[in-house]
Design an enzyme around this catalytic site. Structure first.
Site, PDB file in Angstrom:
ATOM      1  N   HIS A 126       3.099 -34.141  12.182  1.00  0.00           N
ATOM      2  CA  HIS A 126       4.399 -33.893  11.542  1.00  0.00           C
ATOM      3  C   HIS A 126       4.950 -32.278  11.375  1.00  0.00           C
ATOM      4  CE1 HIS A 126       5.089 -37.684   8.971  1.00  0.00           C
ATOM      5  NE2 HIS A 126       5.728 -37.652  10.172  1.00  0.00           N
ATOM      6  N   LYS A 151       6.205 -28.686  11.435  1.00  0.00           N
ATOM      7  CA  LYS A 151       7.259 -28.091  12.145  1.00  0.00           C
ATOM      8  C   LYS A 151       7.217 -26.690  11.759  1.00  0.00           C
ATOM      9  CE  LYS A 151       9.541 -32.441  11.703  1.00  0.00           C
ATOM     10  NZ  LYS A 151       8.649 -33.237  11.395  1.00  0.00           N
ATOM     11  N   HIS A 171      16.304 -34.772   4.930  1.00  0.00           N
ATOM     12  CA  HIS A 171      15.146 -34.765   5.691  1.00  0.00           C
ATOM     13  C   HIS A 171      14.269 -33.797   5.281  1.00  0.00           C
ATOM     14  CE1 HIS A 171      12.595 -34.569   9.267  1.00  0.00           C
ATOM     15  NE2 HIS A 171      12.712 -35.694   9.232  1.00  0.00           N
ATOM     16  N   LYS A 212      11.475 -32.146   2.669  1.00  0.00           N
ATOM     17  CA  LYS A 212      10.550 -32.592   1.670  1.00  0.00           C
ATOM     18  C   LYS A 212      10.231 -31.456   0.785  1.00  0.00           C
ATOM     19  CE  LYS A 212       9.605 -35.008   5.654  1.00  0.00           C
ATOM     20  NZ  LYS A 212      10.735 -34.866   6.554  1.00  0.00           N
TER      21      LYS A 212
HETATM   22  O1  LIG Z   1      10.344 -35.539  11.166  1.00  0.00           O
HETATM   23  C1  LIG Z   1       9.388 -36.530  11.301  1.00  0.00           C
HETATM   24  O2  LIG Z   1       8.388 -35.780  11.292  1.00  0.00           O
HETATM   25  C2  LIG Z   1       9.671 -37.857  11.462  1.00  0.00           C
HETATM   26  C3  LIG Z   1       8.612 -38.670  11.742  1.00  0.00           C
HETATM   27  N1  LIG Z   1       8.624 -39.934  12.010  1.00  0.00           N
HETATM   28  C4  LIG Z   1       9.733 -40.711  12.047  1.00  0.00           C
HETATM   29  C5  LIG Z   1      10.244 -41.974  12.307  1.00  0.00           C
HETATM   30  S1  LIG Z   1       8.971 -42.885  12.550  1.00  0.00           S
HETATM   31  O3  LIG Z   1       7.839 -42.353  13.478  1.00  0.00           O
HETATM   32  O4  LIG Z   1       8.027 -42.842  11.475  1.00  0.00           O
HETATM   33  O5  LIG Z   1       9.104 -44.303  12.838  1.00  0.00           O
HETATM   34  C6  LIG Z   1      11.433 -42.551  12.331  1.00  0.00           C
HETATM   35  C7  LIG Z   1      12.545 -41.778  12.359  1.00  0.00           C
HETATM   36  C8  LIG Z   1      12.383 -40.191  11.952  1.00  0.00           C
HETATM   37  C9  LIG Z   1      11.017 -39.985  11.821  1.00  0.00           C
HETATM   38  C10 LIG Z   1      10.929 -38.480  11.638  1.00  0.00           C
HETATM   39  O6  LIG Z   1      11.855 -37.394  11.269  1.00  0.00           O
END
Ligand SMILES: O=C(O)c1cnc2c(S(=O)(=O)O)cccc2c1O
Length: 468
Positions: free
Chosen positions: A120, A122, A359, A361
């Site tokens: 995750h 970034k 988006h 956190k």
């Molecule tokens: O920003 C992130 O790290 C991240 C991780 N996963 C995501 C998923 S999913 O892989 O959990 O289905 C679905 C839509 C957006 C996501 C996302 O923005």
């Protein structure tokens, strides 16, 4: 060592960027004045005015390579670029295909030893002729993550190269790190990749003076941590760093009463499976972590969780499509109806971002009257055990699945006992991304769930949502 002349850094020109250096992403479709203060686009971050780029590294989860290259100024598009990712199998194949037209792009795949873990994190390393800049943020490297969402960015000063007055950097490391141990903790995090390509960046970080960093690194890496590593990552690291707030500053008897219930606010864009009730993990572990270590006096902070309702998503600038980035699944939600009583809406009128779906956190602790901020964390970590870790072996081992990273703001690193949260946006108050106090869900509100249809009401684009 030589006196490092403070190089003019254009980031400082953006009003209110100092001392926190915490920005949101610019949003298309809201008045410019809300993008001028404390907001940056990716093109701005990468622009030539912020430094003469030599090479860079981009840590992330999702990539649109052609679009990413376009965000670099044309004169920097041929510079070496390391992409640090967690892609496997067909996602890895398509990432390689996307990178093939660019000979200077190298791929570094993060070791993903544990099932259901994700990369995750970034983060950007921008190596300039003048020094190195580090950016820790919450946006994927895809256009829609930088268009109409609320995202968070911490952007470091340009850390100058250590003048090589000694024959090796080890002796200078001590005085080239900050009192928040920023360099030490970043290197500890990078070391866990055990990657040859990251060796170059670890050495580069070693060679730069990061003593001006005023934030703490709070990270997670896959693994099972005990002994000396027990409090290095995840929710135990957060507890270890924020504990001072409860011990010295507020333990005074007069404050103790008032302090014990000071609320903790968590805000995120997805939720993991947290167990059959709050005592499984949320209260027992996550909240306890954020509370006093010594349970000598029973402290019970209120916990308020900000996660968009269906209505917040429906009326957002993107409409239901915003929900594509809020992957809270029915399968998980149906097993934890108890969570709904903790939920608050996404509301950000004072930043004009109520309709810019979150988006970002963030996690914070404030006084009961929401006028004083005790600490603030912006991170990639959603509310999940995979991200924060879960205790095992009779609370002697912390099990983490994913890579995450964030930065923590503590008042003591800004020479104050708490950050002011004043409602007028032009004051020197901490630039919180949403309105406080948070707004409770209404009786009819439901948390956004990504994999069920919404057809009874159309969204801001007159669309419905039918997940295939
Ligand atoms: O920003 C992130 O790290 C991240 C991780 N996963 C995501 C998923 S999913 O892989 O959990 O289905 C679905 C839509 C957006 C996501 C996302 O923005």
């Amino acid at each position: 060592s030589t006196i490092q002349l403070k190089r003019y850094d254009p980031i400082d020109k953006i009003k209110h960027s100092l001392p926190y250096r915490f920005f949101l992403t610019t949003v298309k479709g809201i008045p410019d004045e809300n993008n001028a203060l404390n907001a940056l686009s990716l093109k701005e971050i990468l622009s030539t005015q912020h430094g003469q780029l030599i090479q860079s590294a981009q840590f992330n989860y999702m990539f649109h390579i052609d679009w990413l290259i376009e965000q670099y100024p044309s004169e920097f598009r041929q510079k070496p670029l390391l992409i640090v990712h967690g892609c496997k199998r067909d996602e890895l194949a398509s990432l390689k295909a996307e990178c093939s037209p660019y000979p200077k792009i190298e791929l570094c795949s993060a070791d993903m030893p544990i099932p259901f873990g994700t990369h995750h994190t970034k983060m950007m390393f921008l190596l300039y002729t003048e020094g190195i800049r580090i950016v820790i943020h919450t946006s994927n490297l895809i256009p829609q993550d930088w268009n109409q969402k609320t995202q968070g960015i911490w952007i470091s000063p340009i850390f100058p190269k250590i003048s090589k007055t000694t024959d090796d950097y080890s002796t200078t490391t001590a005085n080239s790190d900050s009192h928040t141990n920023f360099k030490r903790d970043l290197l500890t995090y990078l070391d866990r990749y055990s990657s040859k390509q990251l060796q170059f960046w670890m050495q580069t970080i070693l060679e730069h003076d990061m003593s001006s960093a005023n934030v703490h690194v709070i990270s997670s890496v896959p693994g099972r941590f005990t002994g000396g590593d027990f409090q290095k990552f995840g929710h135990l690291k957060l507890r270890q760093v924020t504990i001072y707030c409860t011990l010295k500053t507020y333990l005074g008897i007069d404050k103790q009463e008032q302090y014990q219930s000071w609320p903790i606010v968590g805000q995120f864009s997805s939720i993991g499976s947290l167990g059959k009730d709050a005592d499984q993990w949320l209260e027992k572990e996550f909240l306890t972590t954020l509370k006093q270590l010594n349970s000598s006096y029973l402290e019970k902070p209120e916990l308020k969780l900000i996660y968009p309702s269906v209505e917040n998503v429906r009326t957002s600038l993107e409409g239901y499509k915003a929900g594509g980035s809020l992957p809270y699944s029915m399968n998980t939600a149906m097993r934890q109806p108890w969570l709904n009583k903790y939920l608050y809406q996404w509301h950000s009128d004072y930043r004009n971002r109520t309709h810019a779906s979150p988006h970002i956190k963030t996690y914070l602790r404030t006084s009961n009257d929401y006028k004083q901020l005790l600490w603030f964390l912006v991170t990639s970590a959603n509310l999940s055990k995979a991200a924060w870790g879960s205790l095992e072996k009779d609370n002697t081992q912390l099990f983490i699945r994913s890579y995450e990273i964030g930065v923590l703001f503590l008042p003591k690193n800004f020479s104050c006992s708490s950050f002011p949260i004043l409602d007028d946006k032009i004051s020197d108050s901490f630039p919180i991304p949403y309105d406080l106090p948070p707004t409770k869900y209404e009786a009819k509100d439901k948390p956004w769930i990504v994999d069920i249809p919404y057809t009874s009401q159309r969204d801001s684009h007159d669309c419905t949502w039918n997940p295939h």
